[in-house]
Design a protein around this motif. Structure first.
Motif, PDB file in Angstrom:
ATOM      1  N   THR A 192       0.824  -1.218   0.000  1.00  0.00           N
ATOM      2  CA  THR A 192       0.000   0.000   0.000  1.00  0.00           C
ATOM      3  C   THR A 192       0.856   1.265   0.000  1.00  0.00           C
ATOM      4  O   THR A 192       0.372   2.338  -0.377  1.00  0.00           O
ATOM      5  CB  THR A 192      -0.946   0.008   1.203  1.00  0.00           C
ATOM      6  OG1 THR A 192      -0.198  -0.138   2.419  1.00  0.00           O
ATOM      7  CG2 THR A 192      -1.958  -1.129   1.105  1.00  0.00           C
ATOM      8  N   ALA A 193       2.123   1.144   0.419  1.00  0.00           N
ATOM      9  CA  ALA A 193       3.007   2.308   0.415  1.00  0.00           C
ATOM     10  C   ALA A 193       3.276   2.807  -0.998  1.00  0.00           C
ATOM     11  O   ALA A 193       3.693   3.948  -1.196  1.00  0.00           O
ATOM     12  CB  ALA A 193       4.334   1.975   1.104  1.00  0.00           C
ATOM     13  N   GLN A 194       3.029   1.959  -1.988  1.00  0.00           N
ATOM     14  CA  GLN A 194       3.257   2.367  -3.372  1.00  0.00           C
ATOM     15  C   GLN A 194       2.205   3.367  -3.864  1.00  0.00           C
ATOM     16  O   GLN A 194       2.409   4.067  -4.832  1.00  0.00           O
ATOM     17  CB  GLN A 194       3.279   1.140  -4.286  1.00  0.00           C
ATOM     18  CG  GLN A 194       4.379   0.149  -3.953  1.00  0.00           C
ATOM     19  CD  GLN A 194       5.750   0.768  -4.080  1.00  0.00           C
ATOM     20  OE1 GLN A 194       6.110   1.252  -5.149  1.00  0.00           O
ATOM     21  NE2 GLN A 194       6.509   0.747  -3.002  1.00  0.00           N
ATOM     22  N   ARG A 195       1.051   3.386  -3.192  1.00  0.00           N
ATOM     23  CA  ARG A 195      -0.011   4.353  -3.478  1.00  0.00           C
ATOM     24  C   ARG A 195      -0.533   4.272  -4.913  1.00  0.00           C
ATOM     25  O   ARG A 195      -0.922   5.267  -5.499  1.00  0.00           O
ATOM     26  CB  ARG A 195       0.468   5.777  -3.193  1.00  0.00           C
ATOM     27  CG  ARG A 195       0.867   5.983  -1.748  1.00  0.00           C
ATOM     28  CD  ARG A 195       1.369   7.385  -1.516  1.00  0.00           C
ATOM     29  NE  ARG A 195       1.788   7.589  -0.134  1.00  0.00           N
ATOM     30  CZ  ARG A 195       2.343   8.700   0.327  1.00  0.00           C
ATOM     31  NH1 ARG A 195       2.535   9.725  -0.500  1.00  0.00           N
ATOM     32  NH2 ARG A 195       2.697   8.814   1.593  1.00  0.00           N
ATOM     33  N   ASN A 196      -0.530   3.094  -5.475  1.00  0.00           N
ATOM     34  CA  ASN A 196      -1.085   2.966  -6.818  1.00  0.00           C
ATOM     35  C   ASN A 196      -2.148   1.871  -6.895  1.00  0.00           C
ATOM     36  O   ASN A 196      -2.385   1.309  -7.949  1.00  0.00           O
ATOM     37  CB  ASN A 196       0.021   2.696  -7.849  1.00  0.00           C
ATOM     38  CG  ASN A 196       0.830   1.454  -7.495  1.00  0.00           C
ATOM     39  OD1 ASN A 196       0.609   0.833  -6.455  1.00  0.00           O
ATOM     40  ND2 ASN A 196       1.761   1.101  -8.348  1.00  0.00           N
ATOM     41  N   LEU A 197      -2.776   1.596  -5.769  1.00  0.00           N
ATOM     42  CA  LEU A 197      -3.859   0.627  -5.730  1.00  0.00           C
ATOM     43  C   LEU A 197      -5.203   1.350  -5.801  1.00  0.00           C
ATOM     44  O   LEU A 197      -5.337   2.466  -5.317  1.00  0.00           O
ATOM     45  CB  LEU A 197      -3.814  -0.191  -4.430  1.00  0.00           C
ATOM     46  CG  LEU A 197      -2.561  -1.011  -4.154  1.00  0.00           C
ATOM     47  CD1 LEU A 197      -2.686  -1.711  -2.810  1.00  0.00           C
ATOM     48  CD2 LEU A 197      -2.333  -2.030  -5.253  1.00  0.00           C
ATOM     49  N   THR A 198      -6.185   0.680  -6.379  1.00  0.00           N
ATOM     50  CA  THR A 198      -7.527   1.228  -6.303  1.00  0.00           C
ATOM     51  C   THR A 198      -8.014   1.106  -4.863  1.00  0.00           C
ATOM     52  O   THR A 198      -7.491   0.313  -4.077  1.00  0.00           O
ATOM     53  CB  THR A 198      -8.501   0.465  -7.216  1.00  0.00           C
ATOM     54  OG1 THR A 198      -8.624  -0.881  -6.744  1.00  0.00           O
ATOM     55  CG2 THR A 198      -8.001   0.460  -8.655  1.00  0.00           C
ATOM     56  N   GLU A 199      -9.015   1.893  -4.527  1.00  0.00           N
ATOM     57  CA  GLU A 199      -9.559   1.837  -3.169  1.00  0.00           C
ATOM     58  C   GLU A 199     -10.078   0.439  -2.846  1.00  0.00           C
ATOM     59  O   GLU A 199      -9.860  -0.077  -1.748  1.00  0.00           O
ATOM     60  CB  GLU A 199     -10.695   2.856  -3.014  1.00  0.00           C
ATOM     61  CG  GLU A 199     -11.328   2.855  -1.619  1.00  0.00           C
ATOM     62  CD  GLU A 199     -12.490   3.829  -1.517  1.00  0.00           C
ATOM     63  OE1 GLU A 199     -13.119   3.873  -0.456  1.00  0.00           O
ATOM     64  OE2 GLU A 199     -12.765   4.539  -2.506  1.00  0.00           O
ATOM     65  N   MET A 200     -10.736  -0.207  -3.818  1.00  0.00           N
ATOM     66  CA  MET A 200     -11.255  -1.552  -3.599  1.00  0.00           C
ATOM     67  C   MET A 200     -10.136  -2.548  -3.356  1.00  0.00           C
ATOM     68  O   MET A 200     -10.196  -3.367  -2.435  1.00  0.00           O
ATOM     69  CB  MET A 200     -12.091  -1.991  -4.809  1.00  0.00           C
ATOM     70  CG  MET A 200     -12.601  -3.423  -4.711  1.00  0.00           C
ATOM     71  SD  MET A 200     -13.757  -3.677  -3.338  1.00  0.00           S
ATOM     72  CE  MET A 200     -15.214  -2.885  -4.019  1.00  0.00           C
ATOM     73  N   SER A 201      -9.073  -2.485  -4.164  1.00  0.00           N
ATOM     74  CA  SER A 201      -7.950  -3.407  -3.984  1.00  0.00           C
ATOM     75  C   SER A 201      -7.314  -3.235  -2.611  1.00  0.00           C
ATOM     76  O   SER A 201      -6.984  -4.206  -1.937  1.00  0.00           O
ATOM     77  CB  SER A 201      -6.901  -3.181  -5.074  1.00  0.00           C
ATOM     78  OG  SER A 201      -7.405  -3.520  -6.342  1.00  0.00           O
ATOM     79  N   GLU A 202      -7.144  -1.990  -2.198  1.00  0.00           N
ATOM     80  CA  GLU A 202      -6.524  -1.740  -0.895  1.00  0.00           C
ATOM     81  C   GLU A 202      -7.394  -2.278   0.232  1.00  0.00           C
ATOM     82  O   GLU A 202      -6.882  -2.873   1.192  1.00  0.00           O
ATOM     83  CB  GLU A 202      -6.292  -0.239  -0.721  1.00  0.00           C
ATOM     84  CG  GLU A 202      -5.474   0.094   0.524  1.00  0.00           C
ATOM     85  CD  GLU A 202      -4.982   1.534   0.529  1.00  0.00           C
ATOM     86  OE1 GLU A 202      -4.648   2.026   1.622  1.00  0.00           O
ATOM     87  OE2 GLU A 202      -4.940   2.152  -0.556  1.00  0.00           O
ATOM     88  N   ARG A 203      -8.693  -2.121   0.122  1.00  0.00           N
ATOM     89  CA  ARG A 203      -9.585  -2.618   1.163  1.00  0.00           C
ATOM     90  C   ARG A 203      -9.565  -4.144   1.232  1.00  0.00           C
ATOM     91  O   ARG A 203      -9.544  -4.740   2.316  1.00  0.00           O
ATOM     92  CB  ARG A 203     -11.016  -2.133   0.912  1.00  0.00           C
ATOM     93  CG  ARG A 203     -11.203  -0.648   1.177  1.00  0.00           C
ATOM     94  CD  ARG A 203     -12.614  -0.209   0.856  1.00  0.00           C
ATOM     95  NE  ARG A 203     -13.601  -0.883   1.704  1.00  0.00           N
ATOM     96  CZ  ARG A 203     -14.904  -0.755   1.561  1.00  0.00           C
ATOM     97  NH1 ARG A 203     -15.385   0.012   0.579  1.00  0.00           N
ATOM     98  NH2 ARG A 203     -15.727  -1.375   2.369  1.00  0.00           N
ATOM     99  N   ILE A 204      -9.558  -4.804   0.068  1.00  0.00           N
ATOM    100  CA  ILE A 204      -9.517  -6.258   0.030  1.00  0.00           C
ATOM    101  C   ILE A 204      -8.242  -6.775   0.691  1.00  0.00           C
ATOM    102  O   ILE A 204      -8.263  -7.700   1.505  1.00  0.00           O
ATOM    103  CB  ILE A 204      -9.613  -6.765  -1.421  1.00  0.00           C
ATOM    104  CG1 ILE A 204     -11.014  -6.523  -1.976  1.00  0.00           C
ATOM    105  CG2 ILE A 204      -9.269  -8.248  -1.505  1.00  0.00           C
ATOM    106  CD1 ILE A 204     -11.135  -6.800  -3.459  1.00  0.00           C
ATOM    107  N   ILE A 205      -7.123  -6.167   0.344  1.00  0.00           N
ATOM    108  CA  ILE A 205      -5.841  -6.636   0.867  1.00  0.00           C
ATOM    109  C   ILE A 205      -5.741  -6.407   2.373  1.00  0.00           C
ATOM    110  O   ILE A 205      -5.325  -7.293   3.122  1.00  0.00           O
ATOM    111  CB  ILE A 205      -4.684  -5.945   0.123  1.00  0.00           C
ATOM    112  CG1 ILE A 205      -4.646  -6.432  -1.328  1.00  0.00           C
ATOM    113  CG2 ILE A 205      -3.352  -6.227   0.799  1.00  0.00           C
ATOM    114  CD1 ILE A 205      -3.655  -5.707  -2.190  1.00  0.00           C
ATOM    115  N   LYS A 206      -6.130  -5.237   2.831  1.00  0.00           N
ATOM    116  CA  LYS A 206      -6.033  -4.948   4.266  1.00  0.00           C
ATOM    117  C   LYS A 206      -6.953  -5.843   5.091  1.00  0.00           C
ATOM    118  O   LYS A 206      -6.620  -6.232   6.218  1.00  0.00           O
ATOM    119  CB  LYS A 206      -6.341  -3.473   4.526  1.00  0.00           C
ATOM    120  CG  LYS A 206      -5.218  -2.538   4.103  1.00  0.00           C
ATOM    121  CD  LYS A 206      -5.522  -1.097   4.471  1.00  0.00           C
ATOM    122  CE  LYS A 206      -4.343  -0.187   4.139  1.00  0.00           C
ATOM    123  NZ  LYS A 206      -4.624   1.233   4.470  1.00  0.00           N
TER     124      LYS A 206
END
Length: 261
Positions: A192-206
């Protein structure tokens, strides 16, 4: 499943109304354009349509690509994809009277089509005889339809996988006593530090971190890792395998997009 065509998998009496429910009779799928079609499969199933061959063979329209996916993908993946498509359809507020029952009759074909667990996500990510043996052992348990017997080795595989991902992206070495969710958390932080994920992708991963923390408990108290009096039920063990396999495919796709080796 892969040996049967789309037309063989879905009988015509179900196929025509099924396709109309998704607007496939127009050559499209719902209101997707090429970009949002790709985004849907990436975010919901972890499949990169630009590299996957699941969508090849029938043509380039979105309807033809979906038909190819239905006949080529594992049954469980197809069922999940169809359920997610319906959820998206409902978000569009399209009418569903007289449509829903037929649609989910088609979904049920794939949900009941096979008790096979797709083991393709459990792959050798670095040269290691130990890792090769671990993967072979997991696949033997799945082939024997005993996912509950393989949970301990699945846990070990995930421990190795996240340690490798952390190391790959200069996150250092994971400690021998670091729990699975701690390793997953370190990797998620790097990603997530790369800051190039969609909001949905970040939520799924977290959201995965808490799931892996719960997996620690299952591994310790309901698997063959210890002398436990009871093992987890096979259907729940299968769900864990399916869920983790889907997540591993997802992060492989995300990782490939988010980092450069």
């Amino acid at each position: 499943m892969m040996s049967r065509t789309y037309e063989q998998l879905i009988p015509r009496r179900l196929r025509d109304p099924f396709e109309k429910a998704l607007a496939m009779d127009t050559g499209y799928v719902l209101d997707f354009n090429d970009r949002t079609f790709a985004d849907f499969f990436f975010e919901e199933l972890g499949i990169d349509t630009s590299v996957s061959n699941l969508f090849d063979g029938r043509g380039t329209s979105k309807a033809k690509r979906l038909r190819s996916f239905i006949e080529r993908a594992p049954a469980g993946v197809v069922a999940k994809g169809l359920r997610e498509l319906w959820e998206y359809r409902e978000s569009l507020s399209w009418p569903s009277v007289g449509i829903r029952d037929n649609y989910f009759t088609v979904v049920a074909i794939f949900e009941g089509a096979s008790d096979h667990i797709d083991a393709s996500a459990f792959e050798a990510f670095e040269p290691s005889q130990t890792l090769d043996e671990l993967i072979a052992s997991i696949r033997r348990d799945l082939d024997a339809k005993k996912p509950q017997a393989g949970l301990d080795r699945l846990h070990t595989y995930c421990m190795k996988r996240f340690a490798s991902l952390v190391r790959k992206h200069d996150g250092g070495e994971c400690g021998e006593n670091d729990a699975l969710h701690a390793r997953a958390g370190r990797y998620v932080k790097l990603l997530t530090a790369q800051r190039n994920l969609t909001e949905m992708s970040e939520r799924i991963i977290k959201s995965s971190i808490s799931a892996f923390e719960s997996f620690n408990t299952i591994r310790n108290n309901k698997s063959l890792a210890h002398d436990n009096p009871y093992l987890i039920q096979p259907d729940e063990a299968r769900f864990i395998f399916d869920s983790i396999a889907a997540f591993l495919r997802f992060i492989k796709a995300v990782d490939g997009r988010s980092f450069e080796d």
